[in-house]
Design an enzyme around this catalytic site. Structure first.
Site, PDB file in Angstrom:
ATOM      1  N   SER A 234       1.055  -1.474   0.166  1.00 43.04           N
ATOM      2  CA  SER A 234      -0.250  -0.194  -0.307  1.00 43.04           C
ATOM      3  C   SER A 234       1.083   1.176  -0.103  1.00 43.04           C
ATOM      4  CB  SER A 234      -1.574   0.142   0.978  1.00 43.04           C
ATOM      5  OG  SER A 234      -2.108   1.157   1.416  1.00 43.04           O
ATOM      6  N   CYS A 235      -0.011   2.098  -0.478  1.00 46.27           N
ATOM      7  CA  CYS A 235       0.580   3.386   0.016  1.00 46.27           C
ATOM      8  C   CYS A 235       0.143   5.140  -0.116  1.00 46.27           C
ATOM      9  CB  CYS A 235       1.588   4.124  -1.265  1.00 46.27           C
ATOM     10  SG  CYS A 235       1.385   3.657  -2.784  1.00 46.27           S
ATOM     11  N   GLY A 236       0.013   5.954  -0.817  1.00 48.92           N
ATOM     12  CA  GLY A 236      -0.526   6.870  -0.441  1.00 48.92           C
ATOM     13  C   GLY A 236      -1.667   6.709  -2.219  1.00 48.92           C
ATOM     14  N   TRP A 263      -3.710   4.246   0.730  1.00 50.15           N
ATOM     15  CA  TRP A 263      -4.164   5.573   1.993  1.00 50.15           C
ATOM     16  C   TRP A 263      -5.505   6.318   0.877  1.00 50.15           C
ATOM     17  CZ3 TRP A 263      -4.801   4.784   6.671  1.00 50.15           C
ATOM     18  CH2 TRP A 263      -4.383   6.163   8.028  1.00 50.15           C
TER      19      TRP A 263
END
Length: 273
Positions: A234-236, A263
């Site tokens: 996951s990330c932004g 996110w």
């Protein structure tokens, strides 16, 4: 292709391959504050892969969402891509958006795809040929998408994992964003992280715009990894998560996927707070 990552020299040796297609997926902007070293420069014969428009689901309400197989297939055909195409993708930030494109092709069932390690900077510094504008396809391609759902995780899977704990969520954002000590750059998205997730900032798997050596990558993953679990990155907004996915692909055999909403989705929903 044998390796998912190629050096500039390895790509240069492939230039006479009639099936080779070079794609430039350089972003117009980024949330990490990175600046391209070279402007208005394109690898010779490269075509432009528009990750923001043509290859995102603009109806999702989220940034960079994976498009439908039909949309992906149609725009690949417009780019002149065939099922036999051997694709090398790069960006002008070293390693940034190119792993996202590599992952997208893998999701759509095309495995003849590799990332140029070091991106445009590595190519220019090696003295290899460039031009100022992108090529366009001379003919329509026959690319066919074959969706691989196991490479994509959604918010429902991540929610269920809060209790099942079958997967390890690895977040590629900076430590400050992961720990919630700085505000998120996107409006309406709160700070923090997914419960139970761990953090490997994407910059930690890179050095001078290239992936670190495999021994270093193994050491980085070993610090947080649980070999008994599948990995969800996951990330932004689902872009830098793919940098970790590709780094993991080089050294880890576990099942891997990307939480596409990342996110931007999780942190914008009140029920997840």
């Amino acid at each position: 292709m044998k390796s998912p990552v190629l050096s500039a020299a390895q790509l240069h040796r492939k230039l006479d391959n009639p099936n080779l297609i070079i794609l430039d997926c350089s972003p117009q902007s980024n949330m990490s504050g990175l600046k391209p070293e070279f402007q208005n420069t394109v690898i010779q014969n490269a075509r432009y892969f528009d990750i923001e428009e043509d290859f995102s689901d603009l109806t999702s309400g989220l940034p960079h969402t994976l498009p439908s197989p039909e949309q992906f297939q149609e725009n690949c055909r417009k780019l002149g891509l065939d099922n036999s195409s051997e694709i090398v993708v790069y960006d002008n930030l070293g390693i940034y958006t190119s792993p996202r494109v590599w992952w997208m092709f893998r999701v759509m069932g095309h495995e003849k795809i590799a990332v140029l390690d070091g991106g445009l900077s590595a190519w220019v510094k090696a003295g290899f040929p460039t031009q100022t504008e992108h090529d366009t396809a001379k003919k329509r391609g026959n690319f066919t998408a074959h969706f691989q759902p196991e490479l994509v995780s959604d918010i429902d899977f991540v929610k269920q994992n809060l209790t099942k704990k079958e997967a390890l969520i690895i977040d590629a954002r900076s430590r400050e964003r992961f720990n919630g000590t700085v505000p998120e750059p996107r409006e309406g998205v709160r700070s923090g992280n997914i419960p139970g997730s761990v953090n490997i900032p994407f910059e930690e798997v890179l050095k001078d715009g290239k992936f670190k050596e495999k021994e270093e990558l193994r050491s980085i993953f070993k610090e947080v990894n649980d070999p008994s679990k599948e990995l969800v990155f996951s990330c932004g907004s689902g872009v830098t998560a793919c940098i970790l996915f590709l780094a993991g692909e080089l050294v880890i055999d576990q099942k891997k996927s990307v939480y596409d909403g990342s996110w931007a989705e999780w942190g914008s929903r009140e029920e997840n707070s």
